[in-house]
Design an enzyme around this catalytic site. Structure first.
Site, PDB file in Angstrom:
ATOM      1  N   GLU A 184     107.646  52.490  12.126  1.00 26.38           N
ATOM      2  CA  GLU A 184     106.451  52.668  11.314  1.00 26.38           C
ATOM      3  C   GLU A 184     106.719  51.942  10.002  1.00 26.38           C
ATOM      4  OE1 GLU A 184     103.672  55.991   9.075  1.00 26.38           O
ATOM      5  OE2 GLU A 184     105.844  56.112   9.034  1.00 26.38           O
ATOM      6  N   ASP A 195     109.902  57.161  11.370  1.00 27.85           N
ATOM      7  CA  ASP A 195     108.939  57.418  10.309  1.00 27.85           C
ATOM      8  C   ASP A 195     109.334  56.669   9.035  1.00 27.85           C
ATOM      9  OD1 ASP A 195     106.651  59.118   9.371  1.00 27.85           O
ATOM     10  OD2 ASP A 195     108.188  59.884   8.002  1.00 27.85           O
TER      11      ASP A 195
END
Length: 545
Positions: A268, A207
């Site tokens: 990401e 993330d």
């Protein structure tokens, strides 16, 4: 030697709280995933990626982690995770877990220790605490704004009851950012990686992988008024894409390389171009990076050709696959987004500031065509749960049901991401459409989703589910993920046309039918074809007649 699995895999994202609820409390869980794993095997995916299920107060749907080495009771237990992992592996499905290294929950033991410690302490050094500006320190250390809206700084009350230092949170105030210049932080996450690798996971989706490192001195920064909140359209931001972040992932790469089974890291990393994104997948760093420039490209042949061509140049140039994606838990579902204008920033949802509402018929037609193109491209591909059913964005949620921090921090100006996170429908006539036996659902499901339920589409020719099954089967049979793309000339300007191996792929993004030359036989199509023509918003795979 067999190529690493992640170079060609079709990977299915599971948003656990919205996939399947075995406990009946209205929130999906790990036992629900295990119970539905055969449906994913039937779909034909190679791996699953699970969004966060670790211990969390759930202020941001699990992206605020309080304990990185355990399962939140909301989703079950470590034993449930092990059972799910084994069930997936038994079916040849690999498992990727979400890791959130940019920030923790404010309930994490480290942050609680920081609050109880004095300024300048080693406990506070794990996070980004700073003195405020002004004579009494009452102004934030800089002008940075949170991705979710509002200031990116919150002031703490010290142990003696006086106003104290400020801490940085690029997201919600309950998500304090770690200070990755500290060796202790780096070592902690290496140990967290080992914990899950030792359990047998096949990789990690990381993330905010372009975050973590902040520019020294934390200088003020004012983004453009129309900037993407995650930095996907900004060149030089003091908290996104700093060069030092690559040192972290080199350490992670070396750690994963010590395990068998080709364990993988997927970034990401919201960057303005595919070329910049490729910096995250150089040979000694991550293995995959989501192709967000591709995902956010309009449904038009010229820009699609440009981003595909660039991607197939820059990713292989560093030894990585292009990693394609059209939907995820943070963006408007592509069955709605592709029928909107280009003013649909990541994370905003469809709300009061959106440029109108999408036409659901146009949106689904374009979504099916876009997926038909994506699954013919060389490289790896990610699918988001429910897109195989043709689910649109859920727009008309009642205000009292909304839970995204963006909704609250912008006072309802942005709807946020709840609309793409509504629990998916399995059986049209069951309570909660089969999501939960009790009928409970943490976000309300639109009544019109009954016709999109899996049991209404399974085995039905022409359904979106059957289209996905056929695309994935043919993709694998024809070895398209490891193929080479060649652009085809002579087609109308609004047609995207290329060849991969034996397959000619054509998508009509224009306003008029596209004639199909003689000598081509239809292998599959995203929608009905006319007599010798490819209709508007339709894509097809052809082979020589």
């Amino acid at each position: 030697m067999t190529a690493e699995w992640w170079r060609t895999a079709a990977i299915y994202q599971i948003y656990p709280r919205s996939f399947a609820d075995a406990s009946g409390d209205g929130v999906g869980d790990l036992r629900g995933v295990t119970a539905r794993i055969d449906a994913l095997s039937d779909l034909g995916v190679d791996a699953i990626w699970l969004s966060p299920f670790m211990t969390s107060p759930q202020k941001d749907a699990g992206y605020d982690v309080a304990d990185y080495r355990d399962v939140d009771p909301l989703f079950g237990s470590l034993a449930d995770f092990d059972d799910m992992l084994a069930a997936a592996h038994d079916r040849g499905i690999r498992v990727i877990v979400d890791l959130v290294p940019n920030h923790s929950s404010d309930q994490h033991v480290w942050f609680q220790a920081a609050l109880a410690s004095a300024p300048g302490s080693s406990e506070r050094a794990r996070y980004l605490f700073r003195d405020g500006k002004g004579p009494d320190g009452s102004e934030p250390p800089n002008n940075w704004q949170s991705v979710f809206g509002g200031p990116a700084w919150t002031r703490v009350v010290e142990a003696d009851g006086t106003p104290g230092q400020w801490y940085l949170h690029l997201f919600d105030s309950s998500q304090p950012d770690f200070d990755w210049s500290q060796r202790e932080v780096r070592d902690e996450f290496l140990d967290i990686l080992r914990f899950w690798l030792d359990r047998g996971v096949d990789g990690f989706r990381v993330d905010v992988a372009h975050g973590l490192v902040k520019q020294e001195g934390l200088p003020d920064f004012v983004p453009p008024a129309d900037a993407d909140s995650m930095g996907g359209d900004s060149e030089d931001v003091p908290y996104w894409g700093r060069p030092g972040v690559h040192e972290i992932y080199r350490e992670w790469h070396d750690l994963l390389a010590g395990y068998d089974g080709d364990r993988a890291l997927c970034a990401e990393a919201w960057r303005p171009t595919a070329q910049e994104t490729a910096l995250w997948v150089r040979p000694d760093e991550m293995h995959q990076a989501f192709n967000f420039p591709y995902m956010m490209t309009d449904w038009a042949a010229a820009p699609l050709r440009e981003v595909i061509a660039e991607s197939l140049e820059v990713f292989p140039a560093v030894g990585a696959p292009a990693t394609w994606v059209l939907s995820n838990h943070d963006v408007i579902r592509h069955a709605s987004r592709l029928a909107l204008g280009d003013d649909s920033p990541q994370g905003h949802g469809i709300g009061p500031l959106s440029p109108g509402k999408p036409d659901p018929v146009v949106g689904l037609r374009r979504a099916r065509a876009a997926t038909t193109v994506m699954l013919a491209l060389p490289g790896s591909a990610y699918l988001y749960q429910g897109e195989e059913l043709g689910l649109p964005e859920a727009i008309e949620l009642p205000d009292e049901a909304r839970q995204d921090p963006t909704w609250f921090r912008t006072n309802g100006e942005r709807y946020g991401r709840d609309g793409c996170r509504v629990p998916i429908p399995w059986e049209a006539d069951a309570p909660a459409f089969g999501f939960s036996a009790t009928g409970a659902s943490w976000l309300p499901q639109p009544a019109e989703w009954d016709v999109l339920a899996r049991d209404r589409q399974d085995g039905v020719a022409g359904s979106t589910l059957e289209l996905y099954k056929e695309l994935l089967r043919r993709r694998r049979e024809l070895a398209l993920p490891s193929g080479d793309l060649a652009w085809l000339e002579g087609w109308p300007e609004a047609a995207l046309a290329f060849r991969n191996g034996p397959v000619t792929v054509v998508a009509n993004t224009g306003a008029d039918d596209v004639p199909v030359p003689d000598g081509l036989r239809v292998l599959l199509a995203s929608g009905p074809l006319g007599d010798g023509v490819l209709p508007v918003d339709t894509a097809a795979w052809f082979v020589a007649a």
